[in-house]
Design an enzyme around this catalytic site. Structure first.
Site, mmCIF file in Angstrom:
data_model
loop_
_atom_site.group_PDB
_atom_site.id
_atom_site.type_symbol
_atom_site.label_atom_id
_atom_site.label_comp_id
_atom_site.label_asym_id
_atom_site.label_seq_id
_atom_site.Cartn_x
_atom_site.Cartn_y
_atom_site.Cartn_z
ATOM 1 N N ASN A 156 119.514 -47.929 55.926
ATOM 2 C CA ASN A 156 119.667 -48.809 57.098
ATOM 3 C C ASN A 156 120.547 -48.221 58.192
ATOM 4 O O ASN A 156 120.277 -48.363 59.376
ATOM 5 C CB ASN A 156 120.171 -50.197 56.681
ATOM 6 C CG ASN A 156 121.503 -50.148 55.959
ATOM 7 O OD1 ASN A 156 121.843 -49.173 55.290
ATOM 8 N ND2 ASN A 156 122.264 -51.202 56.090
ATOM 9 N N GLY A 232 123.871 -49.704 48.397
ATOM 10 C CA GLY A 232 122.466 -50.055 48.197
ATOM 11 C C GLY A 232 122.336 -51.404 47.505
ATOM 12 O O GLY A 232 123.187 -52.274 47.672
ATOM 13 N N SER A 233 121.280 -51.546 46.714
ATOM 14 C CA SER A 233 120.990 -52.862 46.142
ATOM 15 C C SER A 233 121.774 -53.125 44.865
ATOM 16 O O SER A 233 122.151 -52.200 44.142
ATOM 17 C CB SER A 233 119.494 -52.982 45.841
ATOM 18 O OG SER A 233 119.191 -52.220 44.687
ATOM 19 N N THR A 236 119.965 -51.686 41.711
ATOM 20 C CA THR A 236 120.204 -50.256 41.478
ATOM 21 C C THR A 236 121.618 -50.031 40.947
ATOM 22 O O THR A 236 121.840 -49.185 40.073
ATOM 23 C CB THR A 236 119.991 -49.457 42.782
ATOM 24 O OG1 THR A 236 118.692 -49.761 43.282
ATOM 25 C CG2 THR A 236 120.086 -47.960 42.549
ATOM 26 N N ALA A 237 122.568 -50.796 41.470
ATOM 27 C CA ALA A 237 123.959 -50.644 41.041
ATOM 28 C C ALA A 237 124.130 -50.961 39.557
ATOM 29 O O ALA A 237 124.930 -50.337 38.870
ATOM 30 C CB ALA A 237 124.859 -51.541 41.871
ATOM 31 N N CYS A 288 123.984 -54.793 55.778
ATOM 32 C CA CYS A 288 124.466 -55.632 54.667
ATOM 33 C C CYS A 288 125.417 -56.721 55.152
ATOM 34 O O CYS A 288 125.663 -57.701 54.458
ATOM 35 C CB CYS A 288 125.137 -54.763 53.611
ATOM 36 S SG CYS A 288 126.377 -53.670 54.327
#
Length: 488
Positions: A156, A232-233, A236-237, A288
């Site tokens: 982003n 990130g998301s 994923t984390a 975010c």
């Protein structure tokens, strides 16, 4: 047609100070046209292995440099990026879909500032010392770089968020293996071309391009990468946490948000409306920190809604390279479909879409008909438990709902799994402090949005992340502390 268009840009990994071709590549799209315009290395274990090896080899020399020497190199790199600001802005806009105006005024200047900021802050950190007179002892702390830092950044704000990690990591004397998003790798590749000129020794900054599931995973699982900074998301984390647990890695995770704006009856709407439009729709809502739940006190609800929708309709969507455009293209076809699906779900649940997707028609220039565009969309009459009020949409979509009391709105604002940022609009100072104290949020802005002092901690609560980064916080994350006791 491909025949008469320019040849595709082909990126290469940057390892040990050299550009290295890869055996396979991924297509990267120009979101404003829907065409493939770039090929990105599809790196995996081997490439990551080579990069880690280079970073390890460079570590002894780089970590033994004085903070001042590293500072001068970071400042030189900042100057070089700033010198090429326009080229970087053009590339970021084309690669990511964001407007040229946003890339020019936000992304690239902030990337430059990230290097300057940490070049300065690294000179001013101090360590602690205590005396224990009765025991005849003195204790002090010393800090040393950790080693090879694994840095994974999102699509982003590509260069902005990559440099927010690289700058403190190398300022502290670590070496780096970075993996930008495979959808937005061009500005990272351009930065690599400037490293040698800035005086960054070979192997200090290595960039490996590719997907999260291949290149990212190899980096996270590598036993010789002791720390990972990831933006990130949340999903994923969770995977990163599981994969790095056997190695006891240190993690800094900056994840999603479902950020509330709370607008009280005494808010100054002349300031509040333009700022809340920005906080909802800037960068296509792909930040975010964007506001996606707007709680408006009942007394001003209908006036706010009327004015907010009228202004949202004025935002111009179109070719990102047009300086008069306010909203560019979303990152990908899949992402656009996902964002649209939230609007459809809201409608199915009986919510009202007041402007934007499915309500107003979108007129695009000839060359942008196949691009991934969407109008700023305002949804109302949506329930707090709706997925549109609970999940991060990450697009130009915001929900506006009414509230009555301070007590009630705090509870509702806190009733999501995220806790990254919040904004509060009120001219009552006591109320502002009270509400800010009780919001479960790593950042609270009052009567403003996205004003950042990089000295201060940045990060989220709950599902919005683990750890903080900022001057002191990044220094703590990117160094290992040692306590030394001496009896005299």
């Amino acid at each position: 047609t491909m025949a008469d268009s320019k040849p595709l840009l082909v990126l290469e990994n940057f390892i040990a100070g050299k550009f290295v071709p890869c055996s396979s590549y991924i297509d990267s799209y120009d979101p404003s046209t829907g065409d493939v315009y770039c090929r990105v290395p599809d790196s995996g274990k081997e490439e990551v292995e080579a990069a880690v090896k280079a970073a390890k080899a460079a570590f002894p020399i780089w970590s033994s440099k004085s903070p001042l020497e590293r500072s001068q190199i970071l400042n030189k790199l900042a100057d070089l990026i700033e010198h090429d600001l326009e080229a970087f802005a053009q590339a970021e806009s084309k690669d990511q879909g964001k407007t040229i105006t946003f890339a020019r005024t936000v992304d690239i200047p902030r990337a430059v500032y990230n290097f300057r900021f940490f070049a300065s802050s690294i000179l001013h950190h101090t360590t602690e010392c205590t005396e224990m007179a009765t025991m005849g002892c003195v204790h002090y702390t010393s800090r040393a770089p950790v080693g090879v830092a694994g840095l994974i950044s999102p699509w982003n704000l590509p260069l902005y968020l990559l440099t927010w990690k690289i700058a403190p990591a190398i300022a502290c004397g670590n070496t780096v293996v970075a993996k930008p998003s495979e959808m937005t790798s061009v500005t990272a590749w351009m930065m690599c071309k400037l490293l040698e000129k800035a005086g960054v020794p070979h192997g200090v900054v290595n960039v490996v391009f590719g997907t999260g599931s291949k290149a990212g995973e190899a980096l996270v699982c590598h036993p010789e990468v002791p720390l990972i900074s990831f933006t990130g998301s949340t999903l994923t984390a969770q995977r990163i946490t599981e994969k790095s647990a056997p190695h006891c890695k240190r993690l800094s995770l900056e994840l999603g948000g479902k950020n509330p704006a709370i607008i009280f009856e005494d808010a100054d709407l002349s300031q509040c409306i333009p700022t809340t439009l920005r906080s909802s729709f800037a960068n296509q809502g792909e930040i975010c920190l964007c506001t996606s739940r707007i709680f408006v006190q009942r007394g001003i609800y209908s006036e706010f809604l009327k004015r907010f929708v009228a202004e949202a309709k004025k935002w111009k969507v179109g070719n990102p390279s047009d300086p008069t455009v306010d909203v560019g293209a979303l990152i990908s076809k899949e992402h656009l479909e996902k964002v649209r699906s939230y609007v459809k779900k809201a409608q199915a649940e009986g919510a009202r879409v007041l402007c934007g997707e499915g309500v107003d028609s979108l007129a695009l220039p000839t060359g942008n008909q196949k691009g991934y565009f969407m109008l700023p969309t305002v949804i109302t009459e949506v329930k707090d438990e709706s997925c549109c009020m609970q999940e991060e949409i990450f697009g130009p979509v915001t929900c506006v709902v009414a509230f009555d009391t301070e007590e009630e709105v705090i509870e509702r604002a806190n009733s999501v799994k995220y806790g990254l940022a919040a904004t509060v609009w009120s001219s009552n100072v006591g109320r502002v402090h009270r509400v800010a104290q009780r919001l479960q949020s790593g950042l609270v802005w009052t009567n403003c949005w996205l004003i950042r002092d990089l000295n201060l901690p940045f990060g989220g609560m709950k599902a919005s992340g683990v750890g903080r980064e900022g001057a002191k916080d990044s220094y703590e994350f990117f160094t290992e502390v040692k306590t030394i006791t001496i009896k005299h």
